[in-house]
Write a protein that holds these residues in place. Structure first.
Motif, PDB file in Angstrom:
ATOM      1  N   PHE A  18      11.835  11.802  86.413  1.00 39.16           N
ATOM      2  CA  PHE A  18      13.218  11.421  86.674  1.00 39.16           C
ATOM      3  C   PHE A  18      13.504   9.987  86.226  1.00 39.16           C
ATOM      4  O   PHE A  18      12.710   9.070  86.498  1.00 39.16           O
ATOM      5  CB  PHE A  18      13.524  11.510  88.175  1.00 39.16           C
ATOM      6  N   ALA A 153      22.979  10.649  89.331  1.00 39.34           N
ATOM      7  CA  ALA A 153      22.527  12.038  89.422  1.00 39.34           C
ATOM      8  C   ALA A 153      21.008  12.128  89.345  1.00 39.34           C
ATOM      9  O   ALA A 153      20.384  12.923  90.068  1.00 39.34           O
ATOM     10  CB  ALA A 153      23.166  12.864  88.304  1.00 39.34           C
ATOM     11  N   GLU A 154      20.384  11.325  88.482  1.00 39.91           N
ATOM     12  CA  GLU A 154      18.925  11.364  88.340  1.00 39.91           C
ATOM     13  C   GLU A 154      18.231  10.873  89.602  1.00 39.91           C
ATOM     14  O   GLU A 154      17.232  11.457  90.049  1.00 39.91           O
ATOM     15  CB  GLU A 154      18.495  10.515  87.144  1.00 39.91           C
ATOM     16  N   ARG A 156      19.472  10.806  92.697  1.00 40.69           N
ATOM     17  CA  ARG A 156      19.698  11.801  93.748  1.00 40.69           C
ATOM     18  C   ARG A 156      18.770  12.996  93.562  1.00 40.69           C
ATOM     19  O   ARG A 156      18.167  13.488  94.528  1.00 40.69           O
ATOM     20  CB  ARG A 156      21.160  12.251  93.708  1.00 40.69           C
ATOM     21  N   ALA A 157      18.612  13.447  92.317  1.00 38.47           N
ATOM     22  CA  ALA A 157      17.753  14.599  92.035  1.00 38.47           C
ATOM     23  C   ALA A 157      16.305  14.308  92.398  1.00 38.47           C
ATOM     24  O   ALA A 157      15.593  15.186  92.902  1.00 38.47           O
ATOM     25  CB  ALA A 157      17.862  14.996  90.568  1.00 38.47           C
ATOM     26  N   TRP A 161      14.301  16.474  95.117  1.00 40.69           N
ATOM     27  CA  TRP A 161      13.060  17.142  94.698  1.00 40.69           C
ATOM     28  C   TRP A 161      11.914  16.794  95.630  1.00 40.69           C
ATOM     29  O   TRP A 161      11.161  17.672  96.076  1.00 40.69           O
ATOM     30  CB  TRP A 161      12.760  16.722  93.256  1.00 40.69           C
ATOM     31  N   HIS A 270      19.362  23.842  97.533  1.00 38.94           N
ATOM     32  CA  HIS A 270      19.229  22.693  96.626  1.00 38.94           C
ATOM     33  C   HIS A 270      18.380  22.980  95.397  1.00 38.94           C
ATOM     34  O   HIS A 270      18.127  22.060  94.613  1.00 38.94           O
ATOM     35  CB  HIS A 270      18.626  21.513  97.387  1.00 38.94           C
ATOM     36  N   THR A 272      18.277  23.417  92.404  1.00 38.51           N
ATOM     37  CA  THR A 272      18.934  23.260  91.101  1.00 38.51           C
ATOM     38  C   THR A 272      18.275  22.096  90.384  1.00 38.51           C
ATOM     39  O   THR A 272      18.939  21.193  89.876  1.00 38.51           O
ATOM     40  CB  THR A 272      20.423  22.982  91.291  1.00 38.51           C
ATOM     41  N   ALA A 273      16.948  22.109  90.380  1.00 37.22           N
ATOM     42  CA  ALA A 273      16.178  20.983  89.827  1.00 37.22           C
ATOM     43  C   ALA A 273      16.380  20.890  88.316  1.00 37.22           C
ATOM     44  O   ALA A 273      16.625  21.890  87.639  1.00 37.22           O
ATOM     45  CB  ALA A 273      14.694  21.173  90.126  1.00 37.22           C
ATOM     46  N   PRO A 274      16.263  19.666  87.761  1.00 36.27           N
ATOM     47  CA  PRO A 274      16.350  19.504  86.306  1.00 36.27           C
ATOM     48  C   PRO A 274      15.240  20.267  85.587  1.00 36.27           C
ATOM     49  O   PRO A 274      14.219  20.606  86.190  1.00 36.27           O
ATOM     50  CB  PRO A 274      16.176  17.992  86.121  1.00 36.27           C
TER      51      PRO A 274
END
Length: 279
Positions: A18, A153-154, A156-157, A161, A270, A272-274
């Motif tokens: 990330f 966004a990164e 938060r992801a 995760w 949630h 919806t991981a990259p």
């Protein structure tokens, strides 16, 4: 000894990276110095702490049933990925101008002391801190829109995760402890884990508060105003400690197990991981 973990539990290491190319502002969490300091303090504790978690659980791998040994393998992979990503995150914290060397040294010194104790005592420290990470993870996923409002966004992801995987493996260290100490009387086993958890809880909160205050001081935010703002963030609004008070207390219940509450629905909400980036 049978675990109370769901029979269909899947512990899935997600080897993700990330924000390597992201340039974050100094107060990356919505321009809020206090929220940023708290999360930076948490992240600063993760690399050395999670390496300790891996060490304390993996040493018992060959002494537990095959199913739990397989879960330990997955636990180790997840924690290794978390360590790597928080090293990268912390590098960006220092790149934003913060000096976390003193935090790193205090954590390293405390782990040197921890490693002088009995292996089961070390395991119990991990069990205690894994409960903390699991209840923080639950609160984080339940309120991610609020807690990370204003973060990229990164960023938060990455935190989501991490929270997802902490929930997935929240019972591994606990089940390892329960198996290793299965010859103890239940009352003694409960008393030992409760006493260790109380001590670890006290130290964890005190250290994270002191670390956050030290980071705020680097922004020129000091004295009673810094303490008041931080404690309002923790117990007032949004109240990140207040939100976990009841699940924290549940640990002291005889017969407690981390999977007494199955919160995998939060994971599903949630997931919806990259797209993974190869390591």
């Amino acid at each position: 000894m049978a675990s109370a973990a769901p029979a269909d539990l899947a512990i899935t290491p997600r080897n993700l990276r990330f924000g390597r190319d992201e340039v974050r502002g100094r107060w990356w969490l919505g321009g809020d110095a206090v929220a940023t300091a708290w999360h930076n303090a948490l992240s600063a504790s993760f690399p050395a702490g999670e390496a300790f978690f891996i060490e304390t659980v993996r040493r018992f791998r060959d002494q537990v049933p095959a199913e739990l040994a397989a879960q330990i393998d997955q636990f180790v992979k997840q924690e290794a990925h978390h360590t790597r990503e928080h090293v990268a995150f912390n590098r960006q914290v220092t790149g934003a101008g913060y000096d976390i060397a003193a935090i790193d040294k205090r954590i390293a010194d405390s782990l040197v002391q921890a490693r002088t104790t009995h292996p089961v005592a070390q395991l119990l420290v991990t069990v205690s801190l894994e409960h903390f990470t699991a209840i923080f993870a639950h609160a984080m996923l339940a309120r991610a829109g609020q807690q990370f409002d204003g973060a990229s966004a990164e960023t938060r992801a990455m935190w989501i995760w991490h929270a997802i995987e902490e929930i997935e493996h929240k019972g591994v260290a606990f089940d390892t402890y329960m198996h290793i100490t299965r010859s103890l009387k239940p009352a003694k086993r409960w008393a030992i884990r409760s006493l260790v958890f109380f001590r670890v809880s006290r130290n964890f909160i005190a250290n994270r508060v002191n670390d956050a205050l030290a980071l705020l001081a680097q922004d020129g935010i000091t004295g009673w105003r810094a303490k008041a703002r931080l404690w309002w963030y923790l117990v007032g609004t949004p109240g990140v400690l207040r939100q976990v008070a009841l699940p924290w207390a549940s640990y002291f219940r005889p017969g407690f197990h981390p999977w007494d509450h199955d919160d995998r629905a939060l994971i599903a909400a949630h997931e919806t991981a990259p797209t993974p980036v190869p390591a």
